[in-house]
Write a protein that holds these residues in place. Structure first.
Motif, short mmCIF file in Angstrom:
data_model
loop_
_atom_site.label_atom_id
_atom_site.label_comp_id
_atom_site.label_asym_id
_atom_site.label_seq_id
_atom_site.Cartn_x
_atom_site.Cartn_y
_atom_site.Cartn_z
N ARG A 754 0.96 -1.59 0.38
CA ARG A 754 -0.35 -0.09 -0.23
C ARG A 754 0.92 0.92 0.18
NH1 ARG A 754 -4.69 -0.41 4.86
NH2 ARG A 754 -5.09 1.51 2.97
N THR A 757 0.52 3.44 -3.12
CA THR A 757 -0.26 4.19 -3.32
C THR A 757 -0.32 5.52 -3.96
OG1 THR A 757 -1.26 2.88 -2.12
CG2 THR A 757 -1.98 5.19 -2.87
N GLY A 787 -4.10 0.89 -3.61
CA GLY A 787 -4.36 1.02 -1.63
C GLY A 787 -5.70 0.87 -0.66
N GLN A 788 -6.42 0.41 -1.56
CA GLN A 788 -7.55 -0.24 -0.91
C GLN A 788 -8.09 0.66 -0.25
OE1 GLN A 788 -6.84 -3.21 1.88
NE2 GLN A 788 -4.63 -3.74 0.72
N HIS A 795 -5.71 7.34 2.50
CA HIS A 795 -5.87 7.76 0.59
C HIS A 795 -7.30 8.35 -0.12
CE1 HIS A 795 -2.02 5.92 1.42
NE2 HIS A 795 -1.97 4.60 1.44
#
Length: 931
Positions: A754, A757, A787-788, A795
């Motif tokens: 992540r 991102t 990045g979910q 984010h």
């Protein structure tokens, strides 16, 4: 300063560097390369950052150095005698490389494969490395190649990947000499490397083929008797005795008796001064008669052994003794090593070594000696027959442990000697061999898997401890020193293995606890937090077995900090959450609270286990009491995180810079420092971005790229560069770095982290601002997946910023605008990009002419007080809304100050008097993109 220090130079940058070496001005470079002067300036700035030099003059000097060294093969042995014959074989090698990328010189021992490989390598027009594999054992092929190339291992980047990155797609030659004892390992290594590096060629010498697809064989036969063999014999004989004379028939007969084998000829020629032609023939006849039989390759081996036996039999007693004892060394050796291992006075040993060298049984180069591979095998047989090997191996182990510890002290002294890693590389193979031999003969007192818990004591309650200066103690000392040295050399996986070895060889639980704790820090530097936590917990168990409460407390506290602070490193933490929740409390109960180090570690565990800013400040105060820069840096990071959570990026950046000031005080060869070095550089870069200080962010990202701990991670280091490059408007370099980042991550095990991102969103922003809609949407989707990203995640602000800034630039529909502006009105989670998003959405409201744009702009004012990019953006939005030329000029100045050249150009378009200047600068982007 060398090209190897650079972090990925693009083709265009290489062209600019070459032009700088020709002392061209920016205008001349722009004209030659058909790019704008500002683009040249951007490339020059990038080169200054990547190479870490101060000005154009140093870049020009560097360009000349690169041009001068581009064709060198590193480590290529210097010939001390003339090279005779082999014209046909040299031509065959060059011809084979026209259609193949792997060429293997195949022939018996002593036939001259190495000399032929050296001569062939010297004919190649591009650089590479020569690697002698004689002293190397199976697990360390990659380490040997890495040492020759000056390559280091990085977190989450296997050493073979680092080697492949160094060789890249450029043309290079890798010579792997004497592979017969490593056929499977070398074959697998070469196969993987050639598939990754299309410009690389491999030249291998071996007694057998590797069996890799596409391999071309060049057989190396004995020298022709009537020509090259005689020339070689006469050359070496007259070198030994300038007055040596022999008729043609005798010379041919001598060479025939030796089957034309170059090594056998050289050994015989070394005796020519003492024996003369007739004596040589008589001696050879006596020895070869014992080996009568069929001819062919096997007979050649026998004839070479006969010459070695004959040479050995002619030695004096002291020469024979030293000769066989030298076989205990795997690689080269110096006088100190020989004196320590084989015993005897320096003067006596030096005298005998000189005599052996004069008889071609020992080769000498640059103050060191070595046995040729075939000669060493013969000497090893004599050593085994003598019964001296066990005692010699004990002395070799003692020398290895002492030497390794001396090298560790040299590293710890922070000596300005830049060759300390070279000193390790010189003896590394012998140190490794000594440890392997010791492990084979030592029965450790601790169980093989120390992570299973403490050792159960014997039924009678007595512990048998090895002798304080015995083999197990020496092996433990060597394993610990090798771990420290290989970590300093940045062979991270090897270092971790040696720390584990040390724990198994430890003579007591306290030593094992320290070894496991160091192994944990090494695993963390290798970006494996899960393994680091497990090793710290194992260290705590061993400390408990030793009755050392303080060491147990520190290990438990470190496990707690690692689990909370670095949960995303590696595959995750395998320890149950319930166990992690109790670690800080267990640590506090285990140790002495009045011990400053225990108190600092426990305070850090408490701070990272919660979100209370007060506990972070307490941890920092406790760390400062110890004066330990590593502990202070870790505690400062907790305070940085607390400041960021409160929405104070400028304060977080100030504290992050305070961490950077601690780096010089850290021991870079100590694994404890590794995570702090990595984290300090990356966190400082991140919060420079959060504060809108793009110039600082680029400088810090460049430092991370050049740093020997953090720099060559193929994805992580480059990801930190991408975002400030995009925000600064250096789109071409940003996209090049992003491609390297994504390709590098693709070579890693597991999905992208992540942490990528930010860079992925930044790439989407660059494509959006360049009007490349399809690429913008593709990279944006990639960022959302990696990045979910959800509406409540950290984010979310970054995605909103990207969307809003692209909408301002492209003039998206009002429906999209309303949605973006409403997201900003709802507020963003404090973090790195909330102020960017707030300012960009406020400007979007102005551009879309929303009726409440003025109120939204006023509400966003706070964002500009903590972020320089947001301040310039809000100033531009104010100018747009009210037609305020002064506000627009202030925005231009703001963009100039932080180095955001694309934003500056866009703002100039809004000033009628300077619009042409803005159009010219934006046109440069289109020109650069079309190159």
């Amino acid at each position: 300063m060398t090209v190897s220090g650079a972090g990925g130079v693009s083709r265009r940058e290489a062209e600019v560097l070459a032009a700088l070496g020709a002392r061209l001005t920016n205008a001349q470079i722009a004209s030659r390369l058909h790019i704008s002067i500002r683009t040249v300036e951007s490339h020059v700035s990038s080169l200054l950052r990547k190479y870490g030099v101060a000005d154009r003059r140093e870049l020009a000097a560097l360009a000349e150095e690169v041009a001068a060294s581009s064709g060198e093969v590193a480590g290529l042995p210097t010939a001390r005698t003339t090279f005779v014959g082999r014209d046909a074989e040299l031509a065959a090698v060059m011809a084979a490389f026209e259609s193949a990328r792997l060429v293997t010189l195949v022939g018996p021992g002593g036939v001259g494969k190495t000399r032929l490989a050296v001569a062939a390598a010297g004919s190649f027009p591009y650089g590479g490395a020569f690697v002698d594999l004689v002293p190397v054992r199976d697990p360390f092929v990659a380490e040997a190649v890495a040492a020759a190339l000056g390559v280091s291992e990085r977190p989450q980047q296997p050493l073979e990947d680092a080697i492949a990155d160094r060789l890249g797609r450029d043309r290079a030659l890798l010579v792997l000499d004497n592979c017969e004892h490593l056929l499977d390992a070398v074959a697998a290594f070469v196969d993987r490397l050639l598939s990754r590096c299309p410009g690389t060629r491999a030249l291998v010498t071996s007694r057998e083929r590797l069996g890799v697809p596409g391999e071309r064989l060049v057989p190396v036969e004995p020298l022709p008797l009537s020509s090259d063999a005689v020339r070689l014999f006469l050359d070496r004989a007259t070198a030994a005795d300038p007055g040596f004379a022999v008729d043609a028939g005798e010379a041919v007969e001598i060479c025939a008796r030796l089957d034309g084998l170059p090594l056998a000829i050289e050994l015989a020629a070394a005796r020519s001064a003492a024996l003369g032609p007739g004596g040589l023939l008589a001696a050879l006849d006596d020895n070869l008669r014992l080996l009568a039989g069929g001819r062919g390759v096997d007979q050649r081996h026998r004839s070479l052994r006969a010459v070695l036996g004959w040479s050995h039999d002619l030695l004096e007693d002291d020469e024979r003794t030293l000769f066989r004892r030298l076989a205990v060394f795997t690689g080269g050796f110096d006088l100190d090593a020989v004196t320590a291992v084989v015993s005897g006075g320096r003067a006596e040993v030096a005298d005998v070594l000189g005599r052996l060298a004069g008889k071609s049984l020992v080769a000498r180069d640059a103050g060191r000696w070595r046995l040729l591979e075939t000669v060493r095998a013969f000497a090893a047989e004599r050593l085994d027959d003598s019964g001296e090997r066990p005692a010699l191996q004990d002395r070799h182990l003692r020398w290895a442990a002492t030497t390794a510890e001396a090298l560790v002290r040299l590293a710890s002294s922070k000596s300005p000697d830049g060759g300390r890693h070279d000193a390790f590389d010189t003896v590394a193979d012998d140190l490794r061999a000594a440890l392997v031999a010791a492990q084979a003969s030592v029965s450790a007192d601790v169980p093989p898997n120390l992570t299973d818990g403490p050792q159960t004591p014997p039924p009678d309650g007595r512990q048998t401890r090895p002798a304080p200066d015995g083999p197990q103690t020496l092996a433990h000392r060597l394993a610990r020193a090798l771990a420290r040295l290989t970590y300093g050399r940045r062979f991270l996986s090897e270092a971790l293995a040696h720390y584990r070895q040390a724990a198994r060889l430890a003579t007591g639980a306290a030593e094992a606890a320290q070894d496991l704790a160091d192994a944990a820090e090494c695993a963390l530097a290798f970006a494996d937090a899960g393994q680091a936590v497990e090793l710290q917990l194992a260290a705590a168990e061993r400390a408990a077995a030793a009755g050392d409460g303080n060491a147990r407390a520190v290990a438990l506290a470190r496990a707690a900090v690692i689990a909370r602070r670095h949960p995303g490193f590696g595959a995750g933490i395998g320890v149950p959450q319930e166990r992690l929740d109790t670690l800080a409390e267990e640590a506090a109960a285990a140790g002495d609270p009045d011990d400053p180090f225990v108190a600092a570690h426990v305070a850090a565990a408490v701070a990272w286990s919660g979100t209370d800013a007060a506990t972070s400040e307490q941890a920092l105060a406790a760390a400062r009491e110890t004066g330990d820069p590593v502990l202070v840096s870790s505690a400062l990071d907790a305070v940085v995180s607390a400041a960021a959570r409160r929405g104070h990026p400028r304060e977080a950046f100030r504290l992050a810079r305070e961490r950077l000031a601690l780096l010089d005080a850290m021991d870079r060869d100590d694994p404890r420092s590794g995570i702090e070095i990595v984290d300090s550089l990356h966190v400082a870069t991140v919060y420079a971005i959060a504060a809108g200080d793009l110039r600082q962010a680029l400088d810090l990202a460049g430092m991370a790229m050049r740093d020997d701990v953090t720099g060559s991670h193929p994805a992580l280091a480059r990801s930190r560069l991408v975002t400030p490059l995009v925000l600064a408007g250096d789109f071409e370099e940003a996209l090049a770095r992003a491609a390297e980042m994504w390709d590098g991550q693709a070579r890693m095990d597991g999905p992208p982290g992540r942490w990528m991102t930010h860079a992925l969103c930044s790439v989407a922003l660059a494509h959006g601002l360049l009007g490349e809609e399809e690429a913008y949407r593709s990279w944006r989707a990639r960022a959302l997946t990696v990045g979910q990203v959800t509406a409540s995640s950290g984010h979310a602000a970054l995605v909103a910023f990207v969307d809003a800034r692209v909408a301002v630039h492209t003039g998206r529909s009002a429906g999209d605008v309303a949605g973006l502006v409403e997201r900003a009105a709802a507020g963003f989670v404090p973090g790195l990009f909330d102020r960017y998003a707030t300012a960009a959405c406020a400007e979007l409201a102005v551009v879309a002419e929303l009726p409440d744009a003025g109120q939204r702009l006023a509400a966003a004012a706070e964002a500009g007080r903590e972020n320089d990019w947001a301040a310039a953006c809000l100033s531009r939005a104010t100018g747009r809304l009210y037609g305020d030329a002064a506000a627009l000029e202030a925005a231009v100045d703001g963009w100039e100050r932080i180095g955001a050249r694309f934003e500056r150009a866009c703002t100039l378009l809004l000033l009628p008097a300077r619009a042409d200047e803005g159009r010219a600068e934006l046109g440069a982007y289109l020109t650069e993109r079309s190159q």
